[in-house]
Design an enzyme around this catalytic site. Structure first.
Site, PDB file in Angstrom:
ATOM      1  CD  GLU A  89       3.702  40.167 -71.478  1.00 35.10           C
ATOM      2  OE1 GLU A  89       3.655  40.870 -72.715  1.00 35.10           O
ATOM      3  OE2 GLU A  89       3.294  40.569 -70.376  1.00 35.10           O
ATOM      4  CB  CYS A 330       3.617  45.124 -60.339  1.00 38.00           C
ATOM      5  SG  CYS A 330       5.282  45.514 -59.699  1.00 38.00           S
TER       6      CYS A 330
HETATM    7  N1  SAH Z   1       1.321  35.785 -57.514  1.00 37.32           N
HETATM    8  C1  SAH Z   1       2.612  36.312 -56.813  1.00 37.32           C
HETATM    9  C2  SAH Z   1       3.475  36.765 -57.615  1.00 37.32           C
HETATM   10  C3  SAH Z   1       3.087  38.005 -58.457  1.00 37.32           C
HETATM   11  S1  SAH Z   1       4.088  39.419 -57.899  1.00 37.32           S
HETATM   12  C4  SAH Z   1       2.124  37.209 -56.069  1.00 37.32           C
HETATM   13  O1  SAH Z   1       0.967  37.680 -55.776  1.00 37.32           O
HETATM   14  O2  SAH Z   1       2.715  37.629 -54.958  1.00 37.32           O
HETATM   15  C5  SAH Z   1       3.222  40.716 -58.561  1.00 37.32           C
HETATM   16  C6  SAH Z   1       2.966  42.003 -57.486  1.00 37.32           C
HETATM   17  O3  SAH Z   1       2.279  42.933 -58.262  1.00 37.32           O
HETATM   18  C7  SAH Z   1       1.939  41.387 -56.582  1.00 37.32           C
HETATM   19  O4  SAH Z   1       2.205  41.969 -55.204  1.00 37.32           O
HETATM   20  C8  SAH Z   1       0.593  41.936 -56.988  1.00 37.32           C
HETATM   21  O5  SAH Z   1      -0.401  42.041 -56.229  1.00 37.32           O
HETATM   22  C9  SAH Z   1       1.247  43.185 -57.627  1.00 37.32           C
HETATM   23  N2  SAH Z   1       0.248  43.773 -58.474  1.00 37.32           N
HETATM   24  C10 SAH Z   1      -0.660  43.186 -59.196  1.00 37.32           C
HETATM   25  N3  SAH Z   1      -1.258  44.041 -60.176  1.00 37.32           N
HETATM   26  C11 SAH Z   1      -0.725  45.241 -59.775  1.00 37.32           C
HETATM   27  C12 SAH Z   1      -1.025  46.593 -60.344  1.00 37.32           C
HETATM   28  N4  SAH Z   1      -1.903  46.663 -61.524  1.00 37.32           N
HETATM   29  N5  SAH Z   1      -0.135  47.522 -60.046  1.00 37.32           N
HETATM   30  C13 SAH Z   1       0.854  47.151 -59.080  1.00 37.32           C
HETATM   31  N6  SAH Z   1       0.975  46.046 -58.448  1.00 37.32           N
HETATM   32  C14 SAH Z   1       0.137  45.002 -58.758  1.00 37.32           C
END
Ligand code: SAH
Length: 338
Positions: A89, A330
């Site tokens: 996605e 996110c």
């Molecule tokens: N793997 C990379 C890229 C993903 S970025 C990383 O971890 O940075 C996506 C971001 O959203 C990351 O900071 C992740 O930790 C955050 N994230 C994951 N699940 C989430 C959620 N349910 N709500 C808000 N942010 C979330």
């Protein structure tokens, strides 16, 4: 056969050099693909027949497919089907400063962050460079507009697919390519320390974001398994090195999980470890998922946390919430449609 959208301009120059052609043909090809949006080699009217035959033999221009588009307020989520049937996605967001796209870098993810939906499917494979580039091309075509900025924050850990995401960045950043300025490109990592060092030596001038989400090893170990491999102090040393080498500010992402990492003591610890660093903290309201283990911090708790950081002179913002109603936020992106 190699997909042409996986080729940086330098790689194409090398290709032409190897077939005894002038290097500048790479620029002409880029012009057709990325400026004129023509994908049929036979229509490249300024290229000799003989060279066109080479291109036809050596490159494919196959596209991944848009399978579904979900629309919300200021946001669209695209589900793509890859040529082997896998799904990923990407999300288009409309901000007051322009359009941004959040792209995926892998099918599934192996980092195992406990609160994140994208990692529920273990990594199936890395995305090829062209599969990341085409997410942007197809979205631009779909909306018939240019994208202003790109974040590598979709499904996957970009630094676990390092070589391909670097090529992707070079292609979209190239003035003859999509010409998206380096300041408008952000890579986010959960903290693969050796890759942060490698990245800081590249001098790409793009933005780096770190998913920190915890200010002590005790908290971070519970929610992010990667912390057991690279501890917070190792991560901070890498971040300091990156800032020293690139002179660029780093974004620290911190998702607010109720009663897990949002206590006052967490805010003080966070201020403590970030003190004096050229960073800004982005507090992310947690987007709730099927996982009932975590819940969203209340507005009051987020504001309180924010105020403590401000009082400690840490640059901090609270991220605008996007796309929750279509599961485009996110941590909600998936590699499956359901
Ligand atoms: N793997 C990379 C890229 C993903 S970025 C990383 O971890 O940075 C996506 C971001 O959203 C990351 O900071 C992740 O930790 C955050 N994230 C994951 N699940 C989430 C959620 N349910 N709500 C808000 N942010 C979330």
């Amino acid at each position: 056969m190699n997909n042409i959208f996986g080729y940086t301009k330098e790689m194409l120059e090398e290709y032409f050099f190897n077939i005894n052609q002038k290097k500048f043909k790479a620029i002409q090809i880029y012009d057709w693909l990325y400026k004129k949006n023509i994908y049929d080699f036979k229509l490249f009217s300024n290229i000799k027949k003989e060279v066109i035959d080479n291109l036809i033999n050596d490159f494919s221009v196959d596209f991944i497919k848009i399978e579904k588009v979900l629309e919300g307020k200021d946001v669209k989520k695209f589900l793509f089907r890859l040529l082997d049937g896998e799904k990923i996605e990407a999300v288009l967001m409309k901000h007051n400063y322009g359009l941004s796209v959040c792209v995926s870098s892998q099918v599934g993810c192996n980092m195992g962050c406990r609160f994140c939906e994208s990692g529920r499917l273990k990594k199936v494979r890395n995305l090829e460079t062209y599969e990341i580039v085409e997410q942007i091309l197809l979205i631009q075509k779909y909306i018939n507009r240019r994208i202003d900025s790109v974040v590598l924050m979709g499904i996957g850990e970009p630094f676990d697919n390092y070589d391909n995401i670097i090529k992707f960045i070079k292609i979209i950043n190239d003035a003859h390519g999509l010409a998206i300025g380096s300041r408008h490109i952000t890579v986010s990592t959960c903290g693969l320390v050796p890759k942060i060092y490698e990245f800081s030596n590249l001098d790409l001038q793009v933005n780096l974001a770190i998913s920190l989400h915890g200010a002590t090893d005790e908290v971070r170990n519970k929610i992010m398994p990667v912390n057991k491999v690279y501890s917070i102090s190792q991560l901070l040393t890498a971040i300091k090195d990156y800032i020293a080498k690139t002179n660029r500010r780093v974004t620290i992402e911190y998702v607010m999980l109720n009663m897990v990492n949002d206590k006052e003591s967490d805010a003080y610890s966070l201020a403590d470890i970030l003190k004096g660093l050229n960073v800004y903290v982005n507090l992310i309201p947690y987007n709730e998922t099927k996982n009932i283990e975590f819940s969203k911090s209340s507005k009051e708790r987020i504001t309180n946390f924010y105020n403590i950081l401000v009082s400690k002179k840490i640059n901090v913002t609270i991220r605008r919430e996007f796309g929750g109603n279509i599961k485009a936020a996110c941590g909600q992106l998936r590699s499956e449609s359901d």
